[in-house]
Design a protein around this motif. Structure first.
Motif, PDB file in Angstrom:
ATOM      1  N   PRO A 180    -110.442  87.554 -18.019  1.00  0.00           N
ATOM      2  CA  PRO A 180    -109.214  87.246 -17.269  1.00  0.00           C
ATOM      3  C   PRO A 180    -108.994  85.749 -17.151  1.00  0.00           C
ATOM      4  CG  PRO A 180    -110.957  88.033 -15.809  1.00  0.00           C
ATOM      5  CD  PRO A 180    -111.454  88.250 -17.189  1.00  0.00           C
ATOM      6  N   ALA A 181    -107.739  85.367 -17.090  1.00  0.00           N
ATOM      7  CA  ALA A 181    -107.383  83.947 -17.017  1.00  0.00           C
ATOM      8  C   ALA A 181    -107.857  83.301 -15.720  1.00  0.00           C
ATOM      9  CB  ALA A 181    -105.868  83.796 -17.159  1.00  0.00           C
ATOM     10  N   PHE A 182    -108.115  84.112 -14.673  1.00  0.00           N
ATOM     11  CA  PHE A 182    -108.475  83.515 -13.394  1.00  0.00           C
ATOM     12  C   PHE A 182    -109.943  83.086 -13.327  1.00  0.00           C
ATOM     13  CE2 PHE A 182    -108.445  88.218 -12.622  1.00  0.00           C
ATOM     14  CZ  PHE A 182    -109.799  88.410 -12.392  1.00  0.00           C
ATOM     15  N   LEU A 183    -110.744  83.372 -14.365  1.00  0.00           N
ATOM     16  CA  LEU A 183    -112.117  82.899 -14.385  1.00  0.00           C
ATOM     17  C   LEU A 183    -112.165  81.454 -14.859  1.00  0.00           C
ATOM     18  CD1 LEU A 183    -114.120  85.949 -15.783  1.00  0.00           C
ATOM     19  CD2 LEU A 183    -113.696  85.297 -13.415  1.00  0.00           C
ATOM     20  N   ALA A 184    -113.254  80.758 -14.513  1.00  0.00           N
ATOM     21  CA  ALA A 184    -113.359  79.338 -14.823  1.00  0.00           C
ATOM     22  C   ALA A 184    -113.758  79.061 -16.264  1.00  0.00           C
ATOM     23  CB  ALA A 184    -114.380  78.675 -13.887  1.00  0.00           C
ATOM     24  N   ARG A 210    -110.769  80.089 -25.301  1.00  0.00           N
ATOM     25  CA  ARG A 210    -110.434  79.356 -26.528  1.00  0.00           C
ATOM     26  C   ARG A 210    -110.787  80.177 -27.762  1.00  0.00           C
ATOM     27  NH1 ARG A 210    -112.455  74.552 -24.020  1.00  0.00           N
ATOM     28  NH2 ARG A 210    -114.410  74.798 -25.174  1.00  0.00           N
ATOM     29  N   PHE A 211    -111.929  80.837 -27.714  1.00  0.00           N
ATOM     30  CA  PHE A 211    -112.348  81.671 -28.843  1.00  0.00           C
ATOM     31  C   PHE A 211    -111.370  82.815 -29.054  1.00  0.00           C
ATOM     32  CE2 PHE A 211    -114.832  85.378 -30.374  1.00  0.00           C
ATOM     33  CZ  PHE A 211    -115.209  84.882 -31.619  1.00  0.00           C
ATOM     34  N   ALA A 212    -110.993  83.471 -27.963  1.00  0.00           N
ATOM     35  CA  ALA A 212    -110.057  84.599 -28.070  1.00  0.00           C
ATOM     36  C   ALA A 212    -108.699  84.146 -28.602  1.00  0.00           C
ATOM     37  CB  ALA A 212    -109.901  85.262 -26.706  1.00  0.00           C
ATOM     38  N   GLN A 213    -108.214  82.997 -28.134  1.00  0.00           N
ATOM     39  CA  GLN A 213    -106.931  82.503 -28.619  1.00  0.00           C
ATOM     40  C   GLN A 213    -107.004  82.108 -30.086  1.00  0.00           C
ATOM     41  OE1 GLN A 213    -103.894  82.565 -27.153  1.00  0.00           O
ATOM     42  NE2 GLN A 213    -104.989  83.750 -25.596  1.00  0.00           N
ATOM     43  N   MET A 214    -108.140  81.553 -30.490  1.00  0.00           N
ATOM     44  CA  MET A 214    -108.328  81.220 -31.890  1.00  0.00           C
ATOM     45  C   MET A 214    -108.247  82.474 -32.761  1.00  0.00           C
ATOM     46  SD  MET A 214    -110.841  81.247 -34.520  1.00  0.00           S
ATOM     47  CE  MET A 214    -112.459  81.270 -33.722  1.00  0.00           C
ATOM     48  N   LEU A 215    -108.886  83.559 -32.321  1.00  0.00           N
ATOM     49  CA  LEU A 215    -108.817  84.818 -33.059  1.00  0.00           C
ATOM     50  C   LEU A 215    -107.382  85.330 -33.135  1.00  0.00           C
ATOM     51  CD1 LEU A 215    -111.916  86.857 -31.785  1.00  0.00           C
ATOM     52  CD2 LEU A 215    -111.762  85.354 -33.773  1.00  0.00           C
ATOM     53  N   PHE A 274    -110.305  97.975 -31.872  1.00  0.00           N
ATOM     54  CA  PHE A 274    -110.502  97.283 -30.599  1.00  0.00           C
ATOM     55  C   PHE A 274    -111.643  96.280 -30.751  1.00  0.00           C
ATOM     56  CE2 PHE A 274    -108.415 101.236 -29.657  1.00  0.00           C
ATOM     57  CZ  PHE A 274    -107.455 100.873 -28.734  1.00  0.00           C
ATOM     58  N   VAL A 275    -111.454  95.109 -30.160  1.00  0.00           N
ATOM     59  CA  VAL A 275    -112.424  94.029 -30.288  1.00  0.00           C
ATOM     60  C   VAL A 275    -112.736  93.463 -28.913  1.00  0.00           C
ATOM     61  CG1 VAL A 275    -112.895  91.751 -31.256  1.00  0.00           C
ATOM     62  CG2 VAL A 275    -111.606  93.429 -32.599  1.00  0.00           C
ATOM     63  N   MET A 276    -113.997  93.531 -28.518  1.00  0.00           N
ATOM     64  CA  MET A 276    -114.458  92.809 -27.330  1.00  0.00           C
ATOM     65  C   MET A 276    -114.822  91.401 -27.772  1.00  0.00           C
ATOM     66  SD  MET A 276    -114.404  94.808 -24.652  1.00  0.00           S
ATOM     67  CE  MET A 276    -114.040  96.562 -24.446  1.00  0.00           C
ATOM     68  N   THR A 277    -114.131  90.391 -27.276  1.00  0.00           N
ATOM     69  CA  THR A 277    -114.357  89.030 -27.743  1.00  0.00           C
ATOM     70  C   THR A 277    -115.619  88.404 -27.161  1.00  0.00           C
ATOM     71  OG1 THR A 277    -112.920  88.144 -25.994  1.00  0.00           O
ATOM     72  CG2 THR A 277    -111.902  88.640 -28.145  1.00  0.00           C
ATOM     73  N   ASP A 278    -116.319  89.129 -26.284  1.00  0.00           N
ATOM     74  CA  ASP A 278    -117.564  88.641 -25.692  1.00  0.00           C
ATOM     75  C   ASP A 278    -118.347  89.843 -25.201  1.00  0.00           C
ATOM     76  OD1 ASP A 278    -119.586  87.178 -24.482  1.00  0.00           O
ATOM     77  OD2 ASP A 278    -118.370  86.513 -22.789  1.00  0.00           O
ATOM     78  N   GLN A 279    -119.644  89.839 -25.429  1.00  0.00           N
ATOM     79  CA  GLN A 279    -120.462  90.971 -24.964  1.00  0.00           C
ATOM     80  C   GLN A 279    -120.471  91.085 -23.448  1.00  0.00           C
ATOM     81  OE1 GLN A 279    -121.912  88.112 -25.905  1.00  0.00           O
ATOM     82  NE2 GLN A 279    -123.149  87.622 -24.119  1.00  0.00           N
ATOM     83  N   ALA A 280    -120.115  90.010 -22.735  1.00  0.00           N
ATOM     84  CA  ALA A 280    -120.056  90.069 -21.274  1.00  0.00           C
ATOM     85  C   ALA A 280    -118.940  90.984 -20.781  1.00  0.00           C
ATOM     86  CB  ALA A 280    -119.875  88.673 -20.684  1.00  0.00           C
ATOM     87  N   LEU A 281    -118.069  91.424 -21.678  1.00  0.00           N
ATOM     88  CA  LEU A 281    -117.032  92.399 -21.336  1.00  0.00           C
ATOM     89  C   LEU A 281    -117.554  93.824 -21.484  1.00  0.00           C
ATOM     90  CD1 LEU A 281    -114.055  90.681 -23.226  1.00  0.00           C
ATOM     91  CD2 LEU A 281    -114.795  90.345 -20.861  1.00  0.00           C
ATOM     92  N   GLY A 282    -118.860  93.965 -21.562  1.00  0.00           N
ATOM     93  CA  GLY A 282    -119.495  95.262 -21.781  1.00  0.00           C
ATOM     94  C   GLY A 282    -119.058  96.384 -20.860  1.00  0.00           C
ATOM     95  N   VAL A 306    -122.355  86.140 -38.218  1.00  0.00           N
ATOM     96  CA  VAL A 306    -121.302  85.271 -38.743  1.00  0.00           C
ATOM     97  C   VAL A 306    -121.350  83.986 -37.920  1.00  0.00           C
ATOM     98  CG1 VAL A 306    -118.847  84.941 -39.149  1.00  0.00           C
ATOM     99  CG2 VAL A 306    -119.851  87.225 -39.410  1.00  0.00           C
ATOM    100  N   TYR A 307    -121.701  82.892 -38.572  1.00  0.00           N
ATOM    101  CA  TYR A 307    -121.786  81.620 -37.851  1.00  0.00           C
ATOM    102  C   TYR A 307    -120.395  81.156 -37.417  1.00  0.00           C
ATOM    103  CZ  TYR A 307    -126.582  81.302 -39.519  1.00  0.00           C
ATOM    104  OH  TYR A 307    -127.904  81.551 -39.764  1.00  0.00           O
ATOM    105  N   ASN A 308    -120.339  80.572 -36.229  1.00  0.00           N
ATOM    106  CA  ASN A 308    -119.075  80.025 -35.743  1.00  0.00           C
ATOM    107  C   ASN A 308    -118.534  78.983 -36.709  1.00  0.00           C
ATOM    108  OD1 ASN A 308    -118.948  81.481 -33.345  1.00  0.00           O
ATOM    109  ND2 ASN A 308    -120.136  79.968 -32.206  1.00  0.00           N
ATOM    110  N   GLY A 309    -117.234  78.942 -36.814  1.00  0.00           N
ATOM    111  CA  GLY A 309    -116.589  77.862 -37.555  1.00  0.00           C
ATOM    112  C   GLY A 309    -115.997  76.863 -36.578  1.00  0.00           C
ATOM    113  N   LEU A 310    -116.028  75.599 -36.925  1.00  0.00           N
ATOM    114  CA  LEU A 310    -115.430  74.571 -36.069  1.00  0.00           C
ATOM    115  C   LEU A 310    -113.939  74.844 -35.908  1.00  0.00           C
ATOM    116  CD1 LEU A 310    -117.157  71.350 -37.439  1.00  0.00           C
ATOM    117  CD2 LEU A 310    -117.485  72.372 -35.192  1.00  0.00           C
ATOM    118  N   ASN A 311    -113.490  74.993 -34.671  1.00  0.00           N
ATOM    119  CA  ASN A 311    -112.071  75.286 -34.458  1.00  0.00           C
ATOM    120  C   ASN A 311    -111.223  74.025 -34.324  1.00  0.00           C
ATOM    121  OD1 ASN A 311    -112.809  74.478 -31.893  1.00  0.00           O
ATOM    122  ND2 ASN A 311    -112.869  76.562 -31.074  1.00  0.00           N
ATOM    123  N   GLN A 312    -111.856  72.863 -34.490  1.00  0.00           N
ATOM    124  CA  GLN A 312    -111.151  71.591 -34.626  1.00  0.00           C
ATOM    125  C   GLN A 312    -111.802  70.814 -35.760  1.00  0.00           C
ATOM    126  OE1 GLN A 312    -111.414  70.229 -30.373  1.00  0.00           O
ATOM    127  NE2 GLN A 312    -109.262  69.778 -30.673  1.00  0.00           N
TER     128      GLN A 312
END
Length: 399
Positions: free
Chosen positions: A9-13, A19-24, A82-90, A169-175
């Motif tokens: 959720p957007a209300f978390l810090a 950023r990762f989710a928006q990149m996807l 369906f894609v969970m963008t983080d395992q913390a959304l378990g 899959v290794y992260n790719g630099l998003n900048q």
């Protein structure tokens, strides 16, 4: 493909996960895929302030949002991925039982801390309960994408997962990060009022989290500076000046100089990497270690910890310090590391240039487009496998 991304959720810090989710989302849309983003709105939390706001957020995430998801699922085509963008959304994984689902796994540091594996980061009772709740959720998924071999190992070992597929899959630099000519970089930094010494600088970039080992960075610098008549300055970018940091700062000798810098944009950070003689990153743990790759992409030699995933991401051209163990004599560790830093700083210009080239070549493998292509390949395989499974079930069903 039709893809639904579940995000925090957007209300978390958190900043890195959004950023990762928006990149996807942007990358998949640009490639012609139909993408939706599902995330809990702040229904209850927007009315609650103070200590109870966290619990109000839990109501939004784990009581109200699942009700909305169940209603939405009735309207979504069966071939939607369906894609969970983080395992913390378990905790939301059980909502998608029987649907094609992939879970992105970034790191399991919070779970490992909750299980008592990381003495430097003790977890309270509520945190331990919360991490087990998350684990019970993602354990029900069957397809995962991990950012490193270490994360995949931890997913099986402490996550207790028995997956049908689990790809790294290794992260790719998003900048884009690239080396800037030293003279140009100095002009750019000085134009922003930043104190660039003629001989360069030593650099550390982090938010000061416990695992970044900022105290270790300062002790490495203190030992290096004591042995020098005119030591290079140390830049700490983004590091909060906490009481603990201030206490270790007193160990730096008078000839040493430490600058705390904030609000540095991408262009200035790239310039700082480009004029830095060494990037100090002796983390106690990491999920991936973005700054390692950023520094290498700018030709800056990296000093980091000889432990996974840092030595996995850093590759053969990085300098490795042994992992500082809990309760160990930090002064002996710092003196040992400082000698290695001094040797690298004093290498010949030809050797320094050759090292910069090898660092940049290694960093090119962490490409965002390559990572996106690998994600989509995994998604396609999961969808194809789901269809095969559905066809098999239909074939077994009596007429």
């Amino acid at each position: 493909m039709r893809i639904v991304l579940f995000t925090h959720p957007a209300f978390l810090a958190s900043q890195s996960m959004p950023r990762f989710a928006q990149m996807l989302r942007h990358a998949y849309t640009a490639r012609g895929h139909e993408v939706q983003v599902w995330s809990p709105p702040a229904r209850v939390r927007r009315w609650v302030r103070g200590p109870l706001s966290k619990w109000a957020g839990y109501v939004d995430q784990y009581l109200l949002f699942p009700l909305w998801v169940r209603r939405q699922l009735a309207r979504v085509p069966e071939d939607t991925l369906f894609v969970m963008t983080d395992q913390a959304l378990g905790p939301w994984v059980p909502l998608l039982r029987g649907r094609p689902l992939v879970v992105h796994v970034h790191d399991l540091l919070a779970l490992r801390s909750a299980l008592g594996e990381i003495p430097e980061n003790r977890t309270g009772l509520s945190g331990r309960v919360y991490q087990r709740y998350i684990r019970r959720g993602f354990q029900q998924a069957r397809h995962f994408i991990c950012i490193s071999q270490r994360t995949r190992e931890d997913l099986r070992r402490v996550g207790g997962v028995d997956p049908l597929s689990c790809e790294v899959v290794y992260n790719g630099l998003n900048q884009r990060f690239a080396r800037i000519p030293a003279a140009q970089a100095r002009v750019q930094l000085r134009g922003a009022g930043m104190p660039v010494a003629p001989g360069g600088l030593l650099l550390h970039v982090s938010g000061g989290q416990w695992y970044k080992n900022v105290a270790g960075v300062l002790r490495l610098y203190a030992h290096y500076a004591r042995a020098q008549r005119h030591p290079l300055p140390l830049w700490l970018v983004g590091v909060p000046q906490t009481e603990a940091v201030q206490a270790v700062l007193r160990e730096v000798p008078t000839q040493g100089t430490v600058h705390f810098l904030y609000g540095i944009d991408h262009a200035l950070l790239q310039a700082a990497y480009s004029v830095s003689r060494a990037f100090l990153f002796p983390s106690l743990a990491e999920g991936f270690g973005w700054p390692i790759v950023e520094a290498q992409a700018c030709g800056c030699p990296v000093f980091t910890t000889d432990d996974t995933p840092m030595n996995e991401i850093g590759g053969p051209h990085t300098f490795y310090l042994r992992r500082l163990r809990h309760g160990e004599d930090e002064q002996a560790w710092a003196a040992e590391g400082a000698r290695l830093i001094e040797a690298v700083i004093n290498e010949t210009p030809a050797d320094a240039q050759a090292r910069a080239q090898t660092c940049m070549a290694w960093a090119r493998r962490f490409d965002a487009d390559r990572a996106i292509g690998q994600y989509l390949q995994v998604y396609g395989q999961v969808l194809a496998g789901q269809q095969v499974s559905l066809n098999a079930d239909m074939a077994r069903t009596p007429a």
